[in-house]
Enzyme design. Sequence first.
Site, mmCIF file in Angstrom:
data_model
loop_
_atom_site.group_PDB
_atom_site.id
_atom_site.type_symbol
_atom_site.label_atom_id
_atom_site.label_comp_id
_atom_site.label_asym_id
_atom_site.label_seq_id
_atom_site.Cartn_x
_atom_site.Cartn_y
_atom_site.Cartn_z
ATOM 1 N N SER A 122 -3.197 -15.236 9.058
ATOM 2 C CA SER A 122 -4.432 -15.801 9.610
ATOM 3 C C SER A 122 -4.147 -16.518 10.921
ATOM 4 O O SER A 122 -3.003 -16.868 11.222
ATOM 5 C CB SER A 122 -5.049 -16.789 8.629
ATOM 6 N N HIS A 160 0.051 -10.011 -4.430
ATOM 7 C CA HIS A 160 0.050 -8.883 -5.384
ATOM 8 C C HIS A 160 0.790 -7.647 -4.866
ATOM 9 O O HIS A 160 0.841 -6.652 -5.564
ATOM 10 C CB HIS A 160 -1.378 -8.550 -5.845
HETATM 11 N N1 SAH Z 1 -2.219 -16.714 3.959
HETATM 12 C C1 SAH Z 1 -1.707 -15.430 4.363
HETATM 13 C C2 SAH Z 1 -2.843 -14.418 4.353
HETATM 14 C C3 SAH Z 1 -2.388 -13.034 4.229
HETATM 15 S S1 SAH Z 1 -3.728 -11.832 4.255
HETATM 16 C C4 SAH Z 1 -1.106 -15.543 5.747
HETATM 17 O O1 SAH Z 1 -1.687 -16.239 6.560
HETATM 18 O O2 SAH Z 1 -0.069 -14.921 6.007
HETATM 19 C C5 SAH Z 1 -4.293 -11.920 2.589
HETATM 20 C C6 SAH Z 1 -3.268 -11.583 1.548
HETATM 21 O O3 SAH Z 1 -3.892 -11.567 0.287
HETATM 22 C C7 SAH Z 1 -2.608 -10.232 1.720
HETATM 23 O O4 SAH Z 1 -1.227 -10.449 1.837
HETATM 24 C C8 SAH Z 1 -2.967 -9.468 0.454
HETATM 25 O O5 SAH Z 1 -1.935 -8.614 -0.003
HETATM 26 C C9 SAH Z 1 -3.224 -10.608 -0.518
HETATM 27 N N2 SAH Z 1 -4.094 -10.274 -1.649
HETATM 28 C C10 SAH Z 1 -5.240 -9.546 -1.644
HETATM 29 N N3 SAH Z 1 -5.749 -9.463 -2.890
HETATM 30 C C11 SAH Z 1 -4.901 -10.168 -3.707
HETATM 31 C C12 SAH Z 1 -4.894 -10.443 -5.102
HETATM 32 N N4 SAH Z 1 -5.845 -9.985 -5.942
HETATM 33 N N5 SAH Z 1 -3.883 -11.201 -5.599
HETATM 34 C C13 SAH Z 1 -2.901 -11.682 -4.783
HETATM 35 N N6 SAH Z 1 -2.848 -11.437 -3.461
HETATM 36 C C14 SAH Z 1 -3.846 -10.699 -2.918
#
Ligand code: SAH
Length: 223
Positions: A60, A111
């Site tokens: 983000s 995940h």
């Molecule tokens: N806070 C992170 C955001 C990554 S993008 C950063 O700033 O780096 C959102 C993330 O959520 C992705 O890595 C995706 O794989 C994860 N995600 C999506 N659905 C999910 C779920 N059901 N359980 C765990 N992670 C999930």
Amino acid sequence: MAWRSSGASNEALIENLARNGLITQPRVKQAMLGVDRAHYAPHAPYQDSPQTIGHAATISAPHMHASACESLLPYLKPGARVLDVGSGSGYLTHVLAELVKPGGRVVGVEHIQPLVDIGIANTRKSAEGRELMDDGGIRYVKADGRLGWPEDAPYDAIHVGAAAAGFHQPLIDQLKVPGRLFMPVEENYMQHIYVIDKREDGSVTRKKDMGVQYVPLTDAPKG
Ligand code: SAH
């Protein structure tokens, strides 16, 4: 907002975020100064915009990470327990862990296994990150974050880094009394941040905040 806080170094980026009013709390500034975003964002780490990190995930934008920390800050005391759902790059997981030092713990739930591995590898790039990984201040786990992570519950603060299709009850159930959940929620093809508080008397309140664009919180990809 997305570009004007960019800088040539981590320090310049954080100073610009503070100058532009996107970081107002000294503890948040200190924590973000202490975590080099270059360890987590492979391209243009000091630009105030989201960056792709592979596997359909993005790190983000720094101003969103700042906003999440500022919102959760009253619950980020030393020793606090925190859950970071969709930990992706691991950047925010590490910043949150800096905020609950000493004695705190942040569990990053992701995940997709390669992203769990990336989060671990990124965090281990700095001495502070290695120390947190080794003393239990940060833990990355592979799980469906919509179910929270009961093993380390209850949590003082929960951050969700992907847009949810609803208010997942397990996350609210795993909040401490009091506790705060910061999550993007998708409604009618629009996403907004919701700040959900569990109060001293056990009541739960929801506050709708700014419009945002996050990748969705989904089922894990097959295979
Ligand atoms: N806070 C992170 C955001 C990554 S993008 C950063 O700033 O780096 C959102 C993330 O959520 C992705 O890595 C995706 O794989 C994860 N995600 C999506 N659905 C999910 C779920 N059901 N359980 C765990 N992670 C999930």
